[in-house]
Design a protein around this motif. Structure first.
Motif, PDB file in Angstrom:
ATOM      1  N   GLU A   1       0.849  -1.202   0.000  1.00  0.00           N
ATOM      2  CA  GLU A   1       0.000   0.000   0.000  1.00  0.00           C
ATOM      3  C   GLU A   1       0.887   1.257   0.000  1.00  0.00           C
ATOM      4  OE1 GLU A   1      -2.614   0.641   3.371  1.00  0.00           O
ATOM      5  OE2 GLU A   1      -3.353   2.500   2.463  1.00  0.00           O
ATOM      6  N   LEU A   2       1.956   1.195   0.798  1.00  0.00           N
ATOM      7  CA  LEU A   2       2.869   2.356   0.854  1.00  0.00           C
ATOM      8  C   LEU A   2       3.538   2.579  -0.517  1.00  0.00           C
ATOM      9  CD1 LEU A   2       4.480   4.598   2.198  1.00  0.00           C
ATOM     10  CD2 LEU A   2       6.012   2.878   3.153  1.00  0.00           C
ATOM     11  N   ILE A   3       3.982   1.478  -1.127  1.00  0.00           N
ATOM     12  CA  ILE A   3       4.646   1.597  -2.438  1.00  0.00           C
ATOM     13  C   ILE A   3       3.690   2.255  -3.441  1.00  0.00           C
ATOM     14  CG2 ILE A   3       5.581   0.271  -4.397  1.00  0.00           C
ATOM     15  CD1 ILE A   3       6.558  -1.820  -2.315  1.00  0.00           C
ATOM     16  N   ASN A   4       2.459   1.771  -3.445  1.00  0.00           N
ATOM     17  CA  ASN A   4       1.498   2.315  -4.416  1.00  0.00           C
ATOM     18  C   ASN A   4       1.176   3.781  -4.147  1.00  0.00           C
ATOM     19  OD1 ASN A   4       1.471  -0.176  -5.584  1.00  0.00           O
ATOM     20  ND2 ASN A   4      -0.342  -0.881  -4.463  1.00  0.00           N
TER      21      ASN A   4
ATOM     22  N   LEU B   1       8.576   9.493  19.155  1.00  0.00           N
ATOM     23  CA  LEU B   1       8.351   9.192  17.733  1.00  0.00           C
ATOM     24  C   LEU B   1       9.404   8.222  17.209  1.00  0.00           C
ATOM     25  CD1 LEU B   1       7.338  12.727  16.396  1.00  0.00           C
ATOM     26  CD2 LEU B   1       5.960  10.641  16.190  1.00  0.00           C
ATOM     27  N   LEU B   2      10.660   8.420  17.614  1.00  0.00           N
ATOM     28  CA  LEU B   2      11.712   7.497  17.176  1.00  0.00           C
ATOM     29  C   LEU B   2      11.363   6.076  17.617  1.00  0.00           C
ATOM     30  CD1 LEU B   2      15.004   9.504  17.992  1.00  0.00           C
ATOM     31  CD2 LEU B   2      13.962   9.160  15.746  1.00  0.00           C
ATOM     32  N   VAL B   3      10.938   5.946  18.863  1.00  0.00           N
ATOM     33  CA  VAL B   3      10.604   4.623  19.400  1.00  0.00           C
ATOM     34  C   VAL B   3       9.380   4.051  18.668  1.00  0.00           C
ATOM     35  CG1 VAL B   3       9.833   3.399  21.489  1.00  0.00           C
ATOM     36  CG2 VAL B   3      11.636   5.154  21.647  1.00  0.00           C
ATOM     37  N   ALA B   4       8.415   4.922  18.359  1.00  0.00           N
ATOM     38  CA  ALA B   4       7.197   4.453  17.675  1.00  0.00           C
ATOM     39  C   ALA B   4       7.502   4.004  16.246  1.00  0.00           C
ATOM     40  CB  ALA B   4       6.151   5.565  17.672  1.00  0.00           C
ATOM     41  N   ILE B   5       8.426   4.695  15.601  1.00  0.00           N
ATOM     42  CA  ILE B   5       8.738   4.362  14.195  1.00  0.00           C
ATOM     43  C   ILE B   5       9.629   3.124  14.109  1.00  0.00           C
ATOM     44  CG2 ILE B   5       9.998   5.228  12.145  1.00  0.00           C
ATOM     45  CD1 ILE B   5       8.965   8.052  12.950  1.00  0.00           C
ATOM     46  N   ARG B   6      10.416   2.889  15.143  1.00  0.00           N
ATOM     47  CA  ARG B   6      11.426   1.811  15.119  1.00  0.00           C
ATOM     48  C   ARG B   6      10.909   0.471  14.557  1.00  0.00           C
ATOM     49  NH1 ARG B   6      13.536  -1.994  14.359  1.00  0.00           N
ATOM     50  NH2 ARG B   6      15.099  -3.195  15.476  1.00  0.00           N
ATOM     51  N   PRO B   7       9.743  -0.066  15.038  1.00  0.00           N
ATOM     52  CA  PRO B   7       9.324  -1.387  14.523  1.00  0.00           C
ATOM     53  C   PRO B   7       9.017  -1.372  13.030  1.00  0.00           C
ATOM     54  CG  PRO B   7       7.959  -0.693  16.396  1.00  0.00           C
ATOM     55  CD  PRO B   7       8.814   0.476  16.034  1.00  0.00           C
ATOM     56  N   ASN B   8       8.713  -0.208  12.500  1.00  0.00           N
ATOM     57  CA  ASN B   8       8.345  -0.132  11.074  1.00  0.00           C
ATOM     58  C   ASN B   8       9.497   0.336  10.189  1.00  0.00           C
ATOM     59  OD1 ASN B   8       5.631  -0.965  11.048  1.00  0.00           O
ATOM     60  ND2 ASN B   8       5.075   0.933  12.106  1.00  0.00           N
ATOM     61  N   ALA B   9      10.686   0.468  10.777  1.00  0.00           N
ATOM     62  CA  ALA B   9      11.780   1.089  10.012  1.00  0.00           C
ATOM     63  C   ALA B   9      12.076   0.324   8.719  1.00  0.00           C
ATOM     64  CB  ALA B   9      13.030   1.192  10.877  1.00  0.00           C
ATOM     65  N   VAL B  10      12.197  -0.984   8.816  1.00  0.00           N
ATOM     66  CA  VAL B  10      12.535  -1.764   7.611  1.00  0.00           C
ATOM     67  C   VAL B  10      11.356  -1.742   6.631  1.00  0.00           C
ATOM     68  CG1 VAL B  10      13.062  -4.091   6.756  1.00  0.00           C
ATOM     69  CG2 VAL B  10      14.316  -3.156   8.723  1.00  0.00           C
ATOM     70  N   GLY B  11      10.151  -1.865   7.158  1.00  0.00           N
ATOM     71  CA  GLY B  11       8.961  -1.783   6.286  1.00  0.00           C
ATOM     72  C   GLY B  11       8.925  -0.454   5.543  1.00  0.00           C
ATOM     73  N   LEU B  12       9.281   0.607   6.238  1.00  0.00           N
ATOM     74  CA  LEU B  12       9.242   1.936   5.603  1.00  0.00           C
ATOM     75  C   LEU B  12      10.239   2.040   4.459  1.00  0.00           C
ATOM     76  CD1 LEU B  12       8.714   4.224   8.708  1.00  0.00           C
ATOM     77  CD2 LEU B  12       7.271   4.149   6.666  1.00  0.00           C
ATOM     78  N   VAL B  13      11.438   1.492   4.647  1.00  0.00           N
ATOM     79  CA  VAL B  13      12.395   1.599   3.525  1.00  0.00           C
ATOM     80  C   VAL B  13      12.062   0.594   2.421  1.00  0.00           C
ATOM     81  CG1 VAL B  13      14.232   2.664   4.887  1.00  0.00           C
ATOM     82  CG2 VAL B  13      14.230   0.182   4.599  1.00  0.00           C
ATOM     83  N   ASP B  14      11.477  -0.552   2.800  1.00  0.00           N
ATOM     84  CA  ASP B  14      10.974  -1.466   1.754  1.00  0.00           C
ATOM     85  C   ASP B  14       9.932  -0.737   0.913  1.00  0.00           C
ATOM     86  OD1 ASP B  14      12.591  -3.468   2.720  1.00  0.00           O
ATOM     87  OD2 ASP B  14      10.980  -4.648   3.628  1.00  0.00           O
ATOM     88  N   GLY B  15       9.229   0.185   1.553  1.00  0.00           N
ATOM     89  CA  GLY B  15       8.177   0.951   0.871  1.00  0.00           C
ATOM     90  C   GLY B  15       8.701   1.892  -0.198  1.00  0.00           C
TER      91      GLY B  15
END
Ligand SMILES: CCCCCCCCCC/C=C\CCC/C=C/C(=O)SCCNC(=O)CCNC(=O)[C@H](O)C(C)(C)COP(=O)(O)OP(=O)(O)OC[C@H]1O[C@@H](n2cnc3c(N)ncnc32)[C@H](O)[C@@H]1OP(=O)(O)O
Ligand SMILES: Cc1cc2nc3c(=O)[nH]c(=O)nc-3n(C[C@H](O)[C@H](O)[C@H](O)COP(=O)(O)OP(=O)(O)OC[C@H]3O[C@@H](n4cnc5c(N)ncnc54)[C@H](O)[C@@H]3O)c2cc1C
Length: 662
Positions: free
Chosen positions: A24-27, A594-608
């Motif tokens: 969804e992020l990629i699109n 925010l850094l702590v909240a984003i941490r679990p999604n960090a790899v997903g975000l760059v995959d995006g």
């Protein structure tokens, strides 16, 4: 993208904990599911061409071999584009696959990026009909030759001369001094046979300012420089090794009258000069490219962030708690502080680019109806966003490189080359300070209009609101922070204006007062850019069609950008807004949350960002995370590892050791 079967287990775990749908992020990032499909399909077609793969890394090639390999691949790539167009009856979708092929910069960049657009934007319909089909089909190859050894920023000071000869209806091109030699144009070195030359027009001894001319500089069959043309390459640089930047000088070189691009100003057969509606329209290609550079900044920040985040998920070093195994370096808050701002900034630049692209398209439409009212706003906005985004993106890439420790220094990480290429944009297409001062001119005019209570253009209308709202209390919300940046810009614009007035009251003329206030003027332009970037990106996130799961993460990223810059520029906010020390402490805590909240999604975000391994071209950033294996595989490709004993041992080392025994 590779499958997860051979993936590094840390990356597998990271991907499993992602809270949103990466597709969804990629699109969303690339516009739509259809756009993603088409882009990937085109990338597949390019990567399927075996001849585009390099046998050994480019770094081991000589300067000459590197260029020749670049040209070879650029011509094959061009065939793939042509075939795609023939098959689908449209251009390939926007993509970054050239990065997977050329790695550095294509020797055709200036042909596609400036030569063709200048003919399209500055040529009459007849001139377009003559040159565009040839240029678009690559029967002729061109560049944009404006900068000279002596002048780049101040283009009214260019020294290349085009003198009109009414007897033969020709222009005579000359470079009378060393400093008048063209210097820098990409592809000029050994690739192109044509160029747009920007030169001072003289008719009957009278100067008429700078104009663009088309000149054929090399023979189409032999590629030898035509008589009266001195051309060559300028040598190695920090990056852009395969861009083939060159120099050029003319000695009484004649071109027909029809070779002056005459959409704006014209020279009639008898030598009559007909002024265009606005002489600055001659600078149009530069405005277009400045807009494009904001988009490029998004790409380079995404590329560096993808490499550094994936590497940081795979890399373990030291302990957070003595009782636990060595930590992923991504778990250190300091690492998150270095990297997440690059991820967030890529989204901010992307949104700013899309916003600017709309503004550009509207103004071009208006210009085609002879309406110029919004051209100054477009120019001022493109200047400052290009200046601020390119410098920030360069710093972010360098921070990502440093965040990879020693391995970030390896060419095989692709971060050194990425830095060299990104940082070049601070200078090309308008040097940073020079462009910020252009925006400052606009801001000063806007300020004077605001003082008179006039209506302002949308991008500066906040100056009027800030005049009215300066007493309102600070609000620690994203909207409040956006307002805060507008107050900072307002305060700096006002202070710069008052500084100019102060010097003028002391008897200085306007130009000297301007120079004395110019550090403040530059800072006012930077603050204006930051206000735009914050407002545009926050609005984009709020109006996005993302699902609740994705929307939450995108809002976190946008808030990270806002709070990061609040904390970075807290001194300015304390000076010019109603923020308090307590607000700043709350925002500092919010930033860390925010850094702590984003941490679990960090790899997903760059995959995006959906950047394939071939585009990343990095031992540290590949999708499967096989970092150490790739580092060793790449090291083994070194020519020094192709022999057990290098000949220098027998030539130098052994004799030295033997001499030492005597
Ligand atoms: C829609 C998106 C499409 C995306 C496509 C992206 C493609 C990307 C592919 C290519 C990528 C990379 C290419 C890299 C290779 C690099 C190439 C180059 O570097 S080419 C050379 C670039 N050179 C420069 O940028 C030179 C910088 N200097 C200038 O532009 C001028 O000298 C300038 C503007 C600094 C000063 O000009 P001048 O002295 O003539 O003006 P004044 O300062 O006196 O100002 C007078 C007045 O004019 C206004 N003005 C100036 N420029 C413009 C403009 N372009 N448009 C409108 N108005 C302009 C200025 O604001 C002043 O107004 P005033 O009201 O008097 O204040
Ligand atoms: C990688 C690369 C590719 C390029 N490709 C091309 C190309 O294809 N075609 C082309 O024509 N050009 C090209 N260029 C040239 C580029 O456009 C110029 O280098 C750029 O516009 C800056 O001009 P300059 O080099 O004259 O810098 P200068 O103007 O000499 O800048 C030097 C310093 O002087 C300061 N300065 C200059 N004027 C002022 C002022 N008015 N007020 C305050 N400070 C000032 C600047 O801020 C800077 O600190 C390229 C450059 C690079 C690096």
């Amino acid at each position: 993208m590779s499958t997860e079967t051979k993936c590094n287990p840390d990356l597998v775990r990271e991907r499993a904990k992602c809270t949103f749908d990466v597709n969804e992020l990629i699109n969303l990032f690339y516009g739509s599911e259809k756009a993603t499909k088409e882009r990937r399909h085109f990338e597949d077609a390019v990567l399927a061409v075996k001849e585009l793969k390099d046998a050994i890394p480019e770094e081991y090639l000589s300067h000459k071999e590197r260029y020749e390999n670049g040209v070879r691949k650029a011509t094959i790539l061009r065939d793939v584009y042509r075939d795609y167009k023939a098959k689908h009856n449209r251009d390939p979708p926007p993509n970054q696959i050239t990065k997977a092929v050329i790695k550095d910069i294509s020797p055709f960049l200036l042909h596609n990026g400036m030569f063709v657009p200048t003919i399209a934007g500055q040529g009459t319909p007849e001139q377009q009909a003559e040159w565009l089909p040839k240029a678009e089909s690559m029967q002729i190859i061109g560049t944009y030759a404006q900068t000279e050894l002596g002048h780049g920023s101040f283009i009214r000071g260019l020294e290349t001369i085009a003198t009109y000869d009414p007897k033969t209806e020709e222009f005579v091109l000359n470079n009378p001094t060393l400093t008048s030699f063209k210097w820098w144009p990409g592809g000029l070195g050994s690739t192109v046979n044509h160029c747009v030359v920007v030169a001072q027009l003289y008719i009957n001894g009278k100067s008429h300012g700078i104009h663009p001319f088309i000149a054929q500089i090399r023979d189409l069959d032999t590629h030898k420089p035509l008589p009266g043309v001195k051309v060559g390459e300028i040598g190695p640089k920090m990056g852009f090794q395969t861009a083939n930047n060159g120099f050029l000088g003319f000695d009484n070189f004649r071109i027909p009258r029809k070779n002056m691009l005459m959409k704006n100003a014209q020279v009639l057969k008898d030598g009559t000069f007909v002024k265009g509606i606005n002489e600055k329209l001659t600078y149009g290609t530069m405005v277009m490219v400045r807009v494009g550079i904001v988009g490029d900044c998004s790409f380079y920040a995404a590329l560096a962030a993808t490499i550094a985040v994936r590497y940081s998920a795979v890399r373990h070093q030291s302990h957070i708690k003595a009782s636990e195994p060595e930590a992923q370096i991504l778990d250190y808050l300091t690492q998150q502080h270095k990297l997440f701002i690059a991820v967030a900034s890529s989204h901010v630049y992307r949104n700013a680019y899309l916003w600017m692209e709309k503004m550009y398209t509207n103004v071009m439409k208006e210009l085609s109806q002879d309406k110029q009212d919004n051209l100054p706003e477009l120019h001022a906005t493109a200047c400052c966003l290009k200046a601020v985004c390119s410098r920030d993106a360069g710093s972010l890439v360098e921070e990502c490189r440093l965040a990879c420790g020693g391995h970030g220094y390896m060419a095989s990480s692709n971060l050194p080359l990425t830095y060299g290429v990104t940082i070049a944009a601070v200078t090309y297409e308008g040097e940073r300070t020079v462009l910020l001062l252009q925006t400052a001119r606009y801001l000063m005019k806007a300020w004077m209009a605001a003082l008179k209570g006039k209506v302002l253009s949308p991008s500066v209308s906040y100056l009027l609101n800030s005049l009215k709202e300066s007493k309102k209390p600070w609000q620690n919300t994203p909207e409040g922070i956006v307002k805060g940046f507008q107050h900072v810009s307002f305060g700096k614009v006002k202070a710069a204006y008052e500084t100019i007035q102060k010097y003028m009251k002391q008897g200085k003329d306007y130009e000297d007062a301007w120079n004395l206030a110019s550090v403040q003027l530059v800072k006012a332009s930077e603050a204006h850019s930051r206000a735009i970037l914050c407002e545009v990106s926050w609005e984009a996130v709020c109006s996005s069609s993302a699902s609740p799961n994705l929307s939450r993460v995108l809002q976190q990223l946008a808030q990270l950008y806002l709070t990061y810059w609040t904390l970075e520029t807290s001194g300015d906010l304390l000076l010019y807004s109603n923020i308090t020390k307590d607000d700043l402490i709350i925002l500092r805590d919010k930033y860390e949350e925010l850094l702590v909240a984003i941490r679990p999604n960090a790899v997903g975000l760059v995959d995006g960002f959906d950047l394939r391994d071939e585009i990343l071209n990095s031992t540290l950033g590949s999708y499967d995370g096989r970092v150490y294996e790739r580092l060793m595989e790449e090291a083994l490709k070194s020519p020094l590892n192709q022999e057990t004993v290098n000949s220098s041992f027998h030539k130098y080392l052994k004799p030295m050791m033997e001499k030492a025994k005597l």
